[in-house]
Design a protein around this motif. Structure first.
Motif, PDB file in Angstrom:
ATOM      1  N   ALA A  65      -9.025   0.098  -4.137  1.00 11.56           N
ATOM      2  CA  ALA A  65      -9.143   0.051  -6.098  1.00 11.56           C
ATOM      3  C   ALA A  65      -9.953   1.239  -6.500  1.00 11.56           C
ATOM      4  CB  ALA A  65      -8.849  -1.053  -6.366  1.00 11.56           C
ATOM      5  N   LEU A  88     -11.286  -3.083   0.463  1.00 13.76           N
ATOM      6  CA  LEU A  88     -10.003  -3.089  -0.317  1.00 13.76           C
ATOM      7  C   LEU A  88     -10.710  -2.852  -1.485  1.00 13.76           C
ATOM      8  CD1 LEU A  88      -8.499  -6.543   0.354  1.00 13.76           C
ATOM      9  CD2 LEU A  88      -8.243  -3.945   1.124  1.00 13.76           C
ATOM     10  N   LEU A 101      -5.529  -5.004  -5.903  1.00 14.15           N
ATOM     11  CA  LEU A 101      -7.177  -5.418  -4.611  1.00 14.15           C
ATOM     12  C   LEU A 101      -8.314  -5.361  -4.805  1.00 14.15           C
ATOM     13  CD1 LEU A 101      -5.503  -1.709  -3.504  1.00 14.15           C
ATOM     14  CD2 LEU A 101      -5.014  -3.904  -2.513  1.00 14.15           C
ATOM     15  N   LEU A 103       0.700  -0.797   0.115  1.00 19.76           N
ATOM     16  CA  LEU A 103       0.099   0.070   0.035  1.00 19.76           C
ATOM     17  C   LEU A 103       0.794   1.168  -0.483  1.00 19.76           C
ATOM     18  CD1 LEU A 103      -2.719  -0.855   2.086  1.00 19.76           C
ATOM     19  CD2 LEU A 103      -2.566  -0.488  -0.054  1.00 19.76           C
TER      20      LEU A 103
END
Lengths: 87, 511, 88, 83, 115
Positions: free
Chosen positions: B190, B186, B222, A16
């Motif tokens: 994305a 998630l 993701l 991330l």
């Protein structure tokens, strides 16, 4: 088992933060055609001075309907969970 | 302007309206509530079927919300600014699955849910879940997809926790909710990353822009993670058996359709959103290996189960593995010659899975209602009183294990055939999984329905038998004439994913 | 220009006060201490918003501060009610 | 570094500190208070990013309502996190 | 000027939330973790829409010709905040129901469902 979790977490967070580093520089978003259109035309088309409001309630009004459905869902769900049951 | 142009939005809006109005009608009278629910259900199914006919005869249907005309998808300048609903062959096919499952579940629910246990609330949540599933399948906008994903998450988890007088459902629901929410977030992350790159949210427009940069790969990762989490593939499958096992039967069945809607989202992402840049076989290998792993783990866990609900739940999870295996094969190489067969197998299996697992879950619901337990060691001899239910269970078990005259065989054969071309080992694993499933379900059938009569069991009411009968009829029809279904329903859907990306983009963006 | 800068510096000082409040939030032995620290942060945020609205020269942003001040006491209220009544 | 950037960075740091406190604190009520503080600071960050509507929504829903729900849940359950 | 620091801060928030989910066993703590992830994603969305020297996209009292920050991410964030609140409410309701039955919030002690 604990170290597997920590490793997986570090992997995801590294992933991330990598994403954050690869993003366009902060403060210079892409040439956003959609947002440019909103800023230019929203006042005339939707009749609201606040562009965000016109996006929420006009251009993306269906999302707002979905949001209302989510709220309704949560209310019904909480009522279902905390109800008195005969059994 | 006729009703026909507004079919996509009506198919989503009618169940939503049904959900919003149902508590009000329930306050007035029970009969009025049931009539309203039946009318909404029938109307939704009619809309979905009419839409499917329209899509299969005329091609991709696009509906723009809020524009002066629904056909005006793009603003001057050639980019979409409003939310569009985009229904191609695959979406229409998924809509049919949802409509079938939803209809059976609704008919079953009328007599399965008890009046003094919060029936109106459960029916309201069911309609919201149904609307959310249809929305996920028909939408053409990434953020809108996320919103409907959250609607299905919340409604599904509230339904799992329906039996508040026991402690286990709430636990299962909490676990499911945590995983669903993380998966949804998630997906949202994305979507945000994609928006940050291209400044757009429309699937078709994003697909035409995506170039395969590093950030695109992160967004793909993701999306894969979030949607697989929601679909219950192996590393994140812990929620699925709990949820399926603890939810009331008619809701567990809709949950299966819900996981399939997430899988649909995954196919949409793989083949349409990233269809232009997806040359890397790594993603295909990932999906295939996850599918194989899901299949193996779930079948092995099913062998160990002592609870009928959890046993069926592991059966359902293993079927997710078959779907991932089938469709993952296509993503493996760019355009292999067995690609279309594999895709057909994977997609046909979604329909079969919805019908068979749904039938098994409904039968398990009847067993639980009659005997008060789902523990296999305490059950036995129910076949004397529940003749029809036993028959339906037997039919479902055979179809799930892929025994020749039934539909499971037709779709699994396509998957075996195509996976054999890639590696015989995969086929061996898939066949082994089927054989083990047959053994497990034969044991369960024998343990629950055969043997000496142990107790008086109340036979299933007519409405519940009708719901199971609909699914059994679908199973038999698809088993006896698989060619017809493959040709008229599955192939258009498979083609829409396999090579229909250009048509999808052209329908939204014009030109 | 000088006025804008001074408003900005004042806002920065307010954020410095927030750091101190967060410190109290971290060490505060009882929940009541922490609740007071949070309420202080609350007030400081309103002040910062007004100062920054002046610095940016936008009236709309001052409206935000007003609405914020009207809304944000609710959480303090709930926590205070809990602390007063105890677990039941 | 301008004043605006300094404010921005300090707010972000404070948000992260508040979030870490919400994770670390064993007393659930204290954790919820820290979460509310992080939420208020998040609202300030939205304000600094020129998003007044989102700042109001975050203050009203994210800070006030969510905290109220958490406090209600703690009232109906148990206050300390057992180890 | 400050580089991609805001993005990194969002990702740290998300990471903190994930860590909470993995390491903590109290159900309310798990809900707090999910709230933190949500807040991180919301901040990420708003940060995406910021334009240097931009002003809020409201036409009241603004001089013509100024740059405005992008309105779409703000609209998305408004929706996502409400969704997050609904999710949290439902999760806490589950926690309350579990507590009523089992008298504890510790996930290790409640694990009836296994395998």
């Amino acid at each position: 088992m604990k170290w597997v979790r920590v490793g997986a977490l570090l992997l995801v967070v590294g992933f991330l933060i990598g994403a954050a580093a690869w993003m366009r520089p902060f403060g210079r978003p892409p040439l956003a055609e959609m947002d440019g259109y909103f800023i230019q035309h929203a006042q005339a088309e939707a009749g609201a001075n606040n562009v965000v409001t016109s996006v929420v309630f006009d251009y993306r009004g269906f999302d707002t309907l979905g949001e209302a459905a989510v709220l309704f869902c949560a209310v019904v769900g909480v009522a279902l969970l905390l109800r008195k049951v005969a059994k | 302007m006729s009703l026909g142009t507004h079919l996509p939005i009506l198919a989503i809006a009618v169940p939503l309206l049904g959900a919003f109005a149902l508590p009000i009608f329930a306050k007035v009278h029970k009969r009025l509530r049931d009539m309203w629910a039946a009318a909404v259900g029938a109307f939704t199914c009619a809309m979905v079927i009419a839409l499917a006919v329209q899509v299969l005869s005329t091609g991709v249907v696009v509906y723009t919300l809020g524009a002066t005309s629904p056909a005006q998808t793009v603003a001057p300048g050639g980019f979409p600014i409003r939310i569009t609903l985009t229904v191609d062959g695959m979406s229409a096919f998924m809509g049919l699955i949802s409509a079938l499952v939803g209809l059976a579940s609704l008919i079953y629910a009328f007599q399965f849910l008890k009046e003094d246990q919060g029936k109106p609330l459960a029916m309201t949540l069911f309609f919201l879940l149904w609307a959310g599933m249809l929305g996920m399948e028909y939408t053409g906008d990434m953020f809108n997809f996320f919103v409907f994903l959250e609607i299905t998450s919340i409604a599904a988890c509230a339904l799992i926790g329906y039996r508040t007088w026991e402690s286990r459902p709430a636990e299962a629901a909490f676990k499911t909710m945590a995983l669903y929410t993380v998966g949804g977030l998630l997906v949202l992350l994305a979507v945000a990353i994609l928006y940050g790159q291209y400044g757009a949210l429309n699937i078709a427009y994003l697909s035409s822009k995506i170039g395969g940069s590093q950030l695109d790969k992160i967004a793909l990762g993701l999306l894969l993670g979030g949607l697989l989490m929601k679909a219950g593939a192996v590393p994140a499958h812990m929620w699925a058996p709990d949820a399926y096992g603890e939810a009331p039967a008619q809701a567990a069945m809709v949950l299966v359709a819900n996981t399939q809607a997430s899988l649909y989202g995954l196919w949409r992402v793989l083949f349409t959103l990233f269809g232009g840049v997806l040359a890397a076989p790594a993603v295909g290998w990932l999906v295939v290996s996850l599918g194989t792993l899901t299949l193996l783990v779930a079948v092995l866990m099913a062998v160990l189960q002592r609870d009928l609900g959890r046993l069926i739940a592991y059966g359902a999870v293993s079927q997710i593995g078959y779907m991932l295996l089938g469709v993952g094969l296509v993503a493996l190489a760019s355009r292999p010659d067995f690609g279309l067969v594999a895709m057909q197998g994977g997609i046909f299996h979604m329909m079969n899975d919805a019908a068979t697992v749904g039938l098994l879950m409904l039968a398990a619901g009847v067993v639980r209602r009659a005997a008060g337990t789902k523990d296999l060691t305490a059950l036995g001899g129910l076949g004397h009183d529940l003749k029809w239910t036993g028959g339906f269970f037997f039919l479902g078990a055979l179809a799930l294990a892929g025994i020749p005259p039934f539909n499971g065989f037709a779709s699994k054969l396509l998957i075996y055939e195509s996976s054999f071309r890639l590696s015989p080992l995969l086929t061996a694993v898939a066949v082994l999984g089927s054989i083990l499933l047959l053994a497990v379900f034969a044991r369960a059938f024998q343990g629950v329905f055969l043997g000496p009569k142990m107790r008086e069991a109340e036979p299933a009411p007519v409405g519940m038998l009708v719901a199971m009968g609909i699914l059994a009829a679908v199973i038999l029809a698809m088993g006896l004439a698989p060619g017809f279904f493959v040709e008229h329903l599955v192939t258009p859907a498979a083609r829409a994913l396999w090579e229909g990306r250009d048509l999808y983009l052209a329908a939204v963006l014009g030109g | 220009m000088i006025a804008e800068l001074s408003f900005g510096v004042a806002a920065a000082v307010m954020v410095g006060f927030m750091v101190v409040s967060v410190l109290r939030l971290a060490i505060g032995p009882t929940a009541a201490d922490r609740a007071v620290a949070m309420d202080t942060i609350n007030t400081l945020v309103v002040t910062t918003m007004v100062l920054l609205g002046a610095a940016f020269g936008q009236v709309v942003l001052v409206d935000v501060a007003i609405v914020y001040a009207l809304l944000s006491f609710i959480s303090t209220l709930y926590i205070a009610r809990y602390l007063e009544k105890g677990a039941r | 570094m301008s004043v605006w950037a300094a404010l921005q960075v300090m707010t972000l740091v404070l948000i992260v500190v508040g979030a870490a406190l919400a994770v670390r604190l064993k007393d659930l009520l204290a954790a919820v208070i820290a979460l509310a503080a992080a939420s208020l600071l998040l609202s300030l960050a939205f304000y600094l990013l020129q998003a007044p509507d989102v700042a109001i929504a975050e203050a009203g829903i994210g800070a006030a309502l969510t905290t109220a729900i958490y406090v209600l849940a703690i009232r109906k359950t148990h206050r300390k996190e057992e180890e | 000027m400050i580089g991609n620091l805001p993005f990194v801060a969002c990702m740290i928030l998300i990471g903190l939330g994930l860590w909470t989910l993995l390491s903590r066993r109290n159900l309310i703590k798990l809900a707090i973790g999910i709230t933190l992830i949500e807040k991180g994603v919301n901040l990420f969305l708003v940060t995406l829409g910021y334009v240097e020297q931009g002003v809020a996209p409201i036409y009241t009292y603004t001089q013509p010709g100024v740059t405005m920050v992008l309105p779409t991410p703000q609209a998305l964030t408004l929706t996502s905040i409400v969704i997050g609140m609904a999710t949290t409410a439902l999760m806490l309701a589950f926690a309350v129901v579990i507590y009523r039955h089992r008298g504890t919030l510790d996930a290790r002690k409640i694990r009836e469902l296994k395998g």
